[in-house]
Enzyme design. Structure first.
Site, PDB file in Angstrom:
ATOM      1  N   LYS A  78       5.337  -3.875  -5.296  1.00 58.09           N
ATOM      2  CA  LYS A  78       6.924  -3.616  -5.439  1.00 58.09           C
ATOM      3  C   LYS A  78       7.565  -4.200  -4.157  1.00 58.09           C
ATOM      4  CE  LYS A  78      10.813  -2.586  -7.411  1.00 58.09           C
ATOM      5  NZ  LYS A  78      11.549  -3.722  -8.167  1.00 58.09           N
TER       6      LYS A  78
ATOM      7  N   ASN B 163      -0.677   0.971   6.248  1.00 63.38           N
ATOM      8  CA  ASN B 163      -0.088  -0.056   5.276  1.00 63.38           C
ATOM      9  C   ASN B 163       0.371  -1.110   6.241  1.00 63.38           C
ATOM     10  OD1 ASN B 163       1.498  -1.283   3.315  1.00 63.38           O
ATOM     11  ND2 ASN B 163       3.325   0.369   3.700  1.00 63.38           N
ATOM     12  N   GLY B 164       0.000  -2.581   5.752  1.00 64.10           N
ATOM     13  CA  GLY B 164       0.447  -3.505   6.631  1.00 64.10           C
ATOM     14  C   GLY B 164      -0.881  -4.392   6.949  1.00 64.10           C
TER      15      GLY B 164
ATOM     16  N   TRP C  76      -3.333  -2.383  -1.638  1.00 64.76           N
ATOM     17  CA  TRP C  76      -3.229  -3.705  -2.232  1.00 64.76           C
ATOM     18  C   TRP C  76      -4.026  -4.518  -1.483  1.00 64.76           C
ATOM     19  CZ3 TRP C  76      -0.489  -8.231  -1.116  1.00 64.76           C
ATOM     20  CH2 TRP C  76      -0.139  -8.895  -2.264  1.00 64.76           C
TER      21      TRP C  76
ATOM     22  N   GLU D  39      14.743 -17.176 -12.724  1.00 64.89           N
ATOM     23  CA  GLU D  39      14.392 -15.821 -12.772  1.00 64.89           C
ATOM     24  C   GLU D  39      13.930 -15.350 -14.234  1.00 64.89           C
ATOM     25  OE1 GLU D  39      14.306 -13.427 -10.986  1.00 64.89           O
ATOM     26  OE2 GLU D  39      14.456 -11.649 -12.351  1.00 64.89           O
TER      27      GLU D  39
ATOM     28  N   HIS E  14      12.694 -36.815 -15.879  1.00 72.08           N
ATOM     29  CA  HIS E  14      12.007 -37.597 -14.745  1.00 72.08           C
ATOM     30  C   HIS E  14      10.614 -37.181 -14.563  1.00 72.08           C
ATOM     31  CE1 HIS E  14      15.775 -39.171 -13.506  1.00 72.08           C
ATOM     32  NE2 HIS E  14      16.423 -38.064 -13.669  1.00 72.08           N
TER      33      HIS E  14
ATOM     34  N   LYS F 149      10.254 -13.691 -14.537  1.00 74.91           N
ATOM     35  CA  LYS F 149      10.139 -12.322 -15.195  1.00 74.91           C
ATOM     36  C   LYS F 149       9.016 -12.479 -16.414  1.00 74.91           C
ATOM     37  CE  LYS F 149      11.627 -10.411 -13.348  1.00 74.91           C
ATOM     38  NZ  LYS F 149      12.250 -10.059 -12.287  1.00 74.91           N
TER      39      LYS F 149
ATOM     40  N   ARG G  99       4.662   0.671  -6.628  1.00 72.33           N
ATOM     41  CA  ARG G  99       4.582  -0.423  -5.499  1.00 72.33           C
ATOM     42  C   ARG G  99       3.061  -1.238  -6.147  1.00 72.33           C
ATOM     43  NH1 ARG G  99       6.775   2.072  -0.559  1.00 72.33           N
ATOM     44  NH2 ARG G  99       5.253   0.813   0.535  1.00 72.33           N
TER      45      ARG G  99
ATOM     46  N   CYS H  40       0.880  -1.240  -0.293  1.00 73.84           N
ATOM     47  CA  CYS H  40       0.057  -0.049   0.038  1.00 73.84           C
ATOM     48  C   CYS H  40       0.896   1.243   0.054  1.00 73.84           C
ATOM     49  CB  CYS H  40      -0.922   0.065   1.430  1.00 73.84           C
ATOM     50  SG  CYS H  40      -1.826  -1.350   1.313  1.00 73.84           S
TER      51      CYS H  40
ATOM     52  N   GLU I  38       5.526 -12.474 -14.833  1.00 75.47           N
ATOM     53  CA  GLU I  38       5.211 -11.362 -14.058  1.00 75.47           C
ATOM     54  C   GLU I  38       4.638 -10.216 -15.083  1.00 75.47           C
ATOM     55  OE1 GLU I  38       7.952 -10.011 -10.372  1.00 75.47           O
ATOM     56  OE2 GLU I  38       8.957 -10.463 -12.003  1.00 75.47           O
TER      57      GLU I  38
HETATM   58  C1  F6R Z   1      10.191  -9.985  -8.856  1.00 74.19           C
HETATM   59  C2  F6R Z   1      10.558  -9.384  -7.788  1.00 74.19           C
HETATM   60  C3  F6R Z   1      10.165  -9.940  -6.348  1.00 74.19           C
HETATM   61  C4  F6R Z   1      11.273  -9.633  -5.363  1.00 74.19           C
HETATM   62  C5  F6R Z   1      10.741  -9.817  -4.219  1.00 74.19           C
HETATM   63  C6  F6R Z   1      11.765  -9.735  -2.953  1.00 74.19           C
HETATM   64  O1  F6R Z   1      10.754  -9.070 -10.124  1.00 74.19           O
HETATM   65  O2  F6R Z   1      10.803  -8.172  -7.836  1.00 74.19           O
HETATM   66  O3  F6R Z   1      10.184 -11.092  -6.670  1.00 74.19           O
HETATM   67  O4  F6R Z   1      12.397  -9.908  -5.717  1.00 74.19           O
HETATM   68  O5  F6R Z   1       9.512  -9.575  -3.461  1.00 74.19           O
HETATM   69  O6  F6R Z   1      11.838  -8.175  -3.034  1.00 74.19           O
HETATM   70  P1  F6R Z   1      13.194  -7.695  -1.993  1.00 74.19           P
HETATM   71  O7  F6R Z   1      14.324  -8.041  -3.152  1.00 74.19           O
HETATM   72  O8  F6R Z   1      12.686  -5.938  -2.135  1.00 74.19           O
HETATM   73  O9  F6R Z   1      13.389  -8.321  -0.779  1.00 74.19           O
END
Ligand code: F6R
Length: 620
Positions: free
Chosen positions: A615, A102-103, A76, A492, A515, A496, A27, A2, A499
């Site tokens: 984010k 927020n939380g 969020w 990764e 397997h 990506k 975010r 949030c 996402e």
């Molecule tokens: C994916 C992404 C998330 C973060 C994860 C951890 O593109 O950004 O998977 O890597 O939420 O976030 P941090 O690194 O801020 O702890």
């Protein structure tokens, strides 16, 4: 998650609040709201909307509601679906107390039931509304603002940063922090409150990060800060890092694209920064920042890396760095799992929390767990100097990537890799496994890999935009394969794609294909295979590619110069100049990110703010 933006001062607040929320858009959120004390009628006036901030802005357009004190929120959803009713602010029964949050409040249901039984009327499904009603009842009981706040925080469990705006206290914002960051921007006769200094950093760089378990009464020209027992606290303001001043997209269509192109510079800055800590001829402050003595460094037997998401992928790759270069056993944990596993405090070990934001709730709680159960040194590897992890860990390693705005991490990931590679080399030097000269050469290798990261994008740019993105965006699902150091990289890459394009992508270590997953191979499911530069493992990768082709699978490879066998098997091959074998992921990264970005662009998706994502994941 949030977003919070609030203003008090001599100017009309709506502009600042909405602009601030705009900067927090990265975010991720699903609804938004604004509330102020109306300068004409002196009562709370609010507006809420489901969806993007533009919907709220349109709603407010032309409306006279504005004032000299106000706040806004982007939500969020955690409790209750995304709709107007559940959007913040939330109110008490008399609609004279507004709160944004927020939380997450744990076990709020019990409090809500009691309040309902006492006659409070609830409208939303949120945990946040409970706070407004609880505060209302505590104010009625204590007749004193600070006493009521003390009573409130003693009843709330979970993590929260809260801002209250109250008709009875029209000259102040009330800001409360427990395990969720919130910052006050100190201006000239005006104050800002936000979940990220980006909200106001072009207006004031003087900030107060509320300490954990504290609350602040913020007036236009003063702040009073208290702990949760109502003891006054000293205001320790500081200057926000210049890197956090809002710069916008600098002409790029999306932040993600801008950040893909910023990687080379970000890594270069990061390595220069680490080298500057080594201080020629001076005492080496690198280990000091990490909170380690030279004795601890030399005796290190185990490195534990705890993280989430993309940061976890970086750590999985770094495991190869530490074990190969520094010969130190390395364990990598997902923070969300680590917290609920038995804890074995190894001697001569260290915990490194890898987190771009330094705020991820699970990683932060894992840090707190290690600290509460052992004296093992803890280090935060993060991009955010003002983060809670930096404050709470014994030491830190600060990447110099600059703010990462796109939700999908790009430059933070590559900077994490570069930082962990640098750290592995530094450890090898201290252990006598590498000379200073070899360390210098390793840094050159790193910079060569980042050069390739960028030049490969240029080489394939037109082909990707004109042919590959239109072609591959039409598939519904992908399989990603990698082996050895390329396996976490493939993880990764699949993340990506998921996402930003919402295309289903499953990733396996290529040796696992036979397997079970080989049953999925068909010509409707492109297989993206990432090569390696280790001769023995390369032969196995070729064998895996043959397995795919023998089942008439569609194969795309990321291969290196001279890997003809693999290249010839592929339906399409990206060919990348050779680098040091451990730096294979860094060399492939720019191209992979650009490819995925263009697929999402082809599909017309909101690349910087994918659906459902946030984010900074500050809830568990
Ligand atoms: C994916 C992404 C998330 C973060 C994860 C951890 O593109 O950004 O998977 O890597 O939420 O976030 P941090 O690194 O801020 O702890």
């Amino acid at each position: 998650m949030c977003g919070i933006a609030a203003y008090i001062g001599k100017k009309k607040c709506r502009k600042y609040v909405l602009e601030g929320l705009q900067r927090l858009e990265y975010r991720g959120y699903d609804s938004a709201g604004f509330v102020c004390i109306d300068s004409q009628h002196k009562h709370l006036s609010f507006s809420k909307a489901k969806g993007r901030l533009s919907v709220l802005k349109d709603q407010l357009n032309g409306s006279p509601h504005d004032g000299f004190i106000g706040m806004g929120h982007t939500r969020w959803a955690t409790h209750g679906v995304a709709n107007e009713v559940n959007a913040h602010p939330h109110f008490d029964c008399k609609k004279s107390i507004a709160v944004i949050h927020n939380g997450i409040i744990e076990r709020y249901d019990e409090i809500r039931k009691k309040l309902k039984a006492a006659g409070h009327e609830f409208y939303s499904d949120t945990d946040t509304e409970t706070i407004a009603h609880l505060f209302e009842s505590l104010l009625a009981e204590h007749h004193d603002l600070k006493q009521a706040i003390k009573a409130l925080v003693s009843q709330l469990e979970g993590a929260y940063s809260l801002v209250f705006l109250m008709e009875d206290y029209p000259e102040q914002l009330i800001v409360v922090r427990h395990r969720s960051p919130v910052v006050v921007g100190i201006g000239e006769g005006e104050m800002f409150v936000a979940s990220d200094p980006l909200v106001f950093s072009d207006i004031t760089q003087k900030v107060l990060f509320l300490p954990d378990d504290s609350f602040a009464l913020v007036k236009e020209d003063s702040i009073s800060l208290y702990d949760f027992s109502n003891n006054p606290l000293k205001i320790e303001s500081r200057e926000v890092d210049a890197r956090y001043i809002h710069t916008g997209k600098s002409g790029f269509e999306h932040y993600m694209l801008k950040e893909i192109y910023e990687q080379k510079l970000a890594i270069d800055k990061t390595i220069r920064f680490y080298n500057s800590l080594n201080g020629e001829g001076l005492e080496d402050s690198f280990w000091d920042q990490l909170g380690l003595t030279l004795g601890q460094v030399k005796n290190l037997k185990t490195i534990n890396l705890v993280c989430a998401g993309t940061s976890w992928h970086a750590a999985r790759i770094a495991q190869f760095f530490f074990e190969t270069i520094a010969k130190i056993q390395t364990k990598v944990y997902l923070a969300s799992e680590f917290r609920y596993m038995p804890f074995f405090p190894d001697e001569n070990s260290v915990y490194i929390m890898v987190s771009q934001s330094g705020e991820t709730a699970d990683t932060l709680e894992a840090l707190r767990l290690v600290k509460s159960k052992s004296n093992i040194p803890t280090i935060a590897l993060t991009n955010t100097p003002s983060s809670t992890m930096v404050r709470e860990s014994d030491g830190f390693l600060l990447m110099q990537a600059g703010p990462e705005i796109a939700v999908a991490s790009t430059k933070a990931f590559s900077c994490q890799l570069a930082s962990l590679y640098y750290l592995a080399c530094k450890l090898a030097v201290e252990k006598g496994l590498m000379s200073e000269e070899q360390m210098r050469i390793s840094q050159e290798d790193l910079l060569v890999a980042t050069e390739i990261l960028e030049t490969t994008i240029e080489t394939y740019k037109d082909e990707i935009i004109k042919h590959l993105a239109p072609r591959y965006s039409s598939f519904d699902r992908f399989i990603f394969l990698g082996r050895h150091i390329s396996y976490p990289f493939a993880l990764e890459s699949a993340l990506k794609l998921k996402e930003v394009s919402y295309i289903f992508a499953q990733c396996y270590p290529s040796g696992e294909l036979k397997h079970g997953p080989i049953a999925l191979i068909d010509n409707k499911t492109p297989v993206i295979l990432f090569s390696v530069l280790d001769d023995v493992i390369y032969d196995k990768v070729v064998a895996n590619a043959q397995e795919v082709k023998a089942r008439l699978g569609h194969l795309v490879v990321f291969a290196f110069d001279g890997q003809e066998e693999l290249i010839n098997l592929a339906d399409y091959a990206f060919i990348i100049p050779k680098v040091k074998p451990l730096l294979v992921p860094l060399a492939m990264i720019g191209l992979m990110q650009f490819f995925v970005y263009q697929i999402a662009k082809e599909l017309g998706l909101p690349i910087d703010k994918p659906r459902n994502l946030a984010k900074s994941v500050t809830v568990e």
